[in-house]
Design an enzyme around this catalytic site. Structure first.
Site, mmCIF file in Angstrom:
data_model
loop_
_atom_site.group_PDB
_atom_site.id
_atom_site.type_symbol
_atom_site.label_atom_id
_atom_site.label_comp_id
_atom_site.label_asym_id
_atom_site.label_seq_id
_atom_site.Cartn_x
_atom_site.Cartn_y
_atom_site.Cartn_z
ATOM 1 N N ASP A 31 11.914 3.920 -1.542
ATOM 2 C CA ASP A 31 11.477 2.685 -0.886
ATOM 3 C C ASP A 31 12.719 1.838 -0.647
ATOM 4 O OD1 ASP A 31 8.383 1.293 -0.800
ATOM 5 O OD2 ASP A 31 10.104 -0.010 -0.418
ATOM 6 N N LYS A 36 11.072 -3.150 -6.232
ATOM 7 C CA LYS A 36 9.967 -2.226 -6.479
ATOM 8 C C LYS A 36 10.467 -0.963 -7.193
ATOM 9 C CE LYS A 36 6.164 -2.312 -3.351
ATOM 10 N NZ LYS A 36 5.459 -1.884 -2.152
ATOM 11 N N ARG A 155 -8.934 5.937 -0.744
ATOM 12 C CA ARG A 155 -9.350 4.536 -0.786
ATOM 13 C C ARG A 155 -8.634 3.837 -1.929
ATOM 14 N NH1 ARG A 155 -15.320 6.220 -1.945
ATOM 15 N NH2 ARG A 155 -14.045 7.647 -3.148
ATOM 16 N N PHE A 250 -21.682 3.614 3.143
ATOM 17 C CA PHE A 250 -21.271 2.616 4.143
ATOM 18 C C PHE A 250 -22.451 1.989 4.874
ATOM 19 C CE2 PHE A 250 -17.335 4.339 2.980
ATOM 20 C CZ PHE A 250 -16.384 3.381 3.276
ATOM 21 N N GLY A 258 -12.988 -5.353 5.392
ATOM 22 C CA GLY A 258 -11.678 -6.008 5.450
ATOM 23 C C GLY A 258 -10.656 -5.034 4.932
ATOM 24 N N CYS A 261 -6.715 -1.523 6.029
ATOM 25 C CA CYS A 261 -6.874 -0.423 6.995
ATOM 26 C C CYS A 261 -7.879 -0.696 8.109
ATOM 27 C CB CYS A 261 -7.254 0.850 6.257
ATOM 28 S SG CYS A 261 -5.875 1.515 5.321
#
Ligand code: NAD
Length: 439
Positions: A31, A36, A155, A250, A258, A261
């Site tokens: 990164d 981080k 997710r 869903f 929200g 993604c």
């Protein structure tokens, strides 16, 4: 054991790194954010993701996972370079590819052996070809590399589980051999692996997210109709979902979708459509309905309380969904913004996103627990369905509130139970707005 470099240590990059290492590969995660990487080297996670820290630490200790900020170091032995950098919305809703471009240029600048560049970031259709062009421009026509699209479907909140138990892996490339080599990395996960061309793979990701957002907006539209007609959308969704052609997932009415993604991906797909001369009218409606879900709650509160000026509103949950500290495009934040426009005083609590919220929320009292968020409130809004909110002491909450108005923005409470406790309870699409309006 393969040598893998993962570029981007965010939600996707870290889950990918930890899981590939856990599957026995040697992984270097890169990164450009030095802070981080410094934290990660000490085993400290920059994000909240269940199970991640333990898996990272275990694989670091086993010598299979390490972190760097140097492309040269990261790619020295890499056979695969997975790109997992952010692709936020640009000004017109298009996907902003500047991080992808920077990553690809950096790869091209240091690569000295064949590398398969695997794109995990969600990118517009055609990006794979563009990536190949960038590399060729910098390294010449005979540069030895391949580009594979490998959209990610995990997710937040269950990233590790989702990576290890995918419904499918999608791989797209004009170089079938390269796609098959990437497929080998996933074989032990025993899931369907679809190998297709680059553009189709890129589109599968957008179409999937847009479809899921559409299901939620669909049920929210049904919820609005239920409110007027006195039906309960929760039962409607249950009844619909038993149909195998529909299924239950869903179909939860609420404050809408929200996160990092859906909003940007639906926008980017609509933008792509317009750019190429088609009219994405369904996608536009899906976004409209979603915006309205936030407005409707504020509108209802105005009807219940009159002016919201100086009214105290408690908000439970700030993250865009449970089990994450991610507040990007969180419905709660939009509701808070609308409430503040009306002059309301907002006090809020979230189990994991307080630190993130502190960075972006202004003039919101951030409370140490849910009860403090309810104290003195004229109404309480449940915005994110964290488990800890399912079993609160509602007698205590009612006693703390100035007015016992409960807006259940995720339909997690039993209306009868809440009313029996003395709350004026309002779910989303639960047939009770109308009753109230008739009172
Ligand atoms: P994120 O914002 O959490 O992390 C991105 C990371 O990339 C950051 O740490 C950033 O410092 C780093 N970065 C930026 N430019 C870089 C560069 N040039 N070189 C190296 N590192 C760089 O992002 P995320 O949520 O993990 O999402 C990454 C991609 O995956 C996005 O395209 C997203 O749409 C997609 N995706 C996300 C999810 C999700 O649930 N978050 C799920 C599926 C797909």
């Amino acid at each position: 054991m393969r040598n893998i470099c993962v570029i981007g240590a965010g939600y996707v990059g870290l889950a990918t790194s930890a899981c590939f290492a856990d599957l026995g590969n040697r992984v270097v995660t890169l990164d450009i954010d030095e802070e981080k990487i410094a934290k990660l080297r000490e085993g400290v996670m920059p994000i909240y993701e269940p199970g991640l820290e333990e898996m990272v630490r275990r694989n670091m200790a086993a010598g299979r996972l390490r972190f760097t900020t140097s492309y040269k170091d990261a790619l020295a032995d890499a056979e695969f370079a997975f790109i997992a950098v952010g692709t936020p919305s640009g000004v017109d809703g298009e996907a902003d590819l500047r991080h992808v471009r920077a990553a690809v240029e950096s790869i091209a600048d240091v690569m000295d052996h064949r590398i398969i560049i695997v794109n995990k970031s969600t990118v517009p259709v055609g990006t794979g070809d563009w990536v190949a062009e960038i590399v060729r421009k910098r390294r010449g026509e005979d540069a030895d590399f391949a580009v594979v699209s490998n959209p990610e479907f995990l997710r937040e909140g269950s990233a590790i589980h989702d990576f290890m138990n995918p419904d499918r892996v999608v791989l797209g490339s004009m170089d079938r051999e390269a796609a098959h080599q990437v497929a080998q990395l996933y074989l032990s996960l025993r899931c369907p692996i679809l190998i297709t061309d680059l553009r189709t793979a890129e589109m599968i990701k957008y179409a999937s997210n847009a479809f899921l957002a559409t299901r939620i907006s669909f049920i929210n539209e049904i919820a609005a109709i239920c409110e007027e007609l006195g039906a309960d959308v929760k039962e409607v969704a249950l009844g619909m979902g038993y149909d195998k052609r529909i299924g239950h997932a869903f179909l939860d009415a609420g404050l809408g979708w929200g996160g990092s993604c859906f909003p940007k991906d639906v926008k980017a797909l609509a933008h792509m459509a317009v750019l190429h001369g088609t009219h994405p009218q369904l996608l536009q409606a899906v976004m409209d309905i979603n915006r309205n879900q936030r407005r409707r709650v504020v509108l209802r509160l105005r009807r219940l309380l009159g002016s919201l000026d100086e009214k105290v509103i408690g908000v439970l949950g700030l993250s865009f969904k449970p089990n994450t500290d991610d507040i990007r495009e969180a419905p709660a934040l939009e509701v808070i913004h609308l409430l503040q426009i009306e002059g309301a005083i907002v006090q809020a609590y979230d189990p994991a996103a307080m630190e993130a919220a502190r960075q972006v929320l202004q003039n919101v009292r951030l409370c140490p627990d849910p009860y403090a968020a309810a104290e003195g409130a004229d109404a309480l809004i449940l915005a994110t369905e964290w488990n800890e909110f399912k079993h609160l002491d509602f007698r205590r909450i009612k006693a703390l509130m100035r007015q016992p108005i409960l807006i259940d923005g995720r339909n997690i409470y039993d209306p009868a139970e809440m009313r029996a406790l003395g709350f004026q309870y309002y779910g989303i699409g639960r047939g009770n707005w109308m009753n109230h309006l008739q009172e």
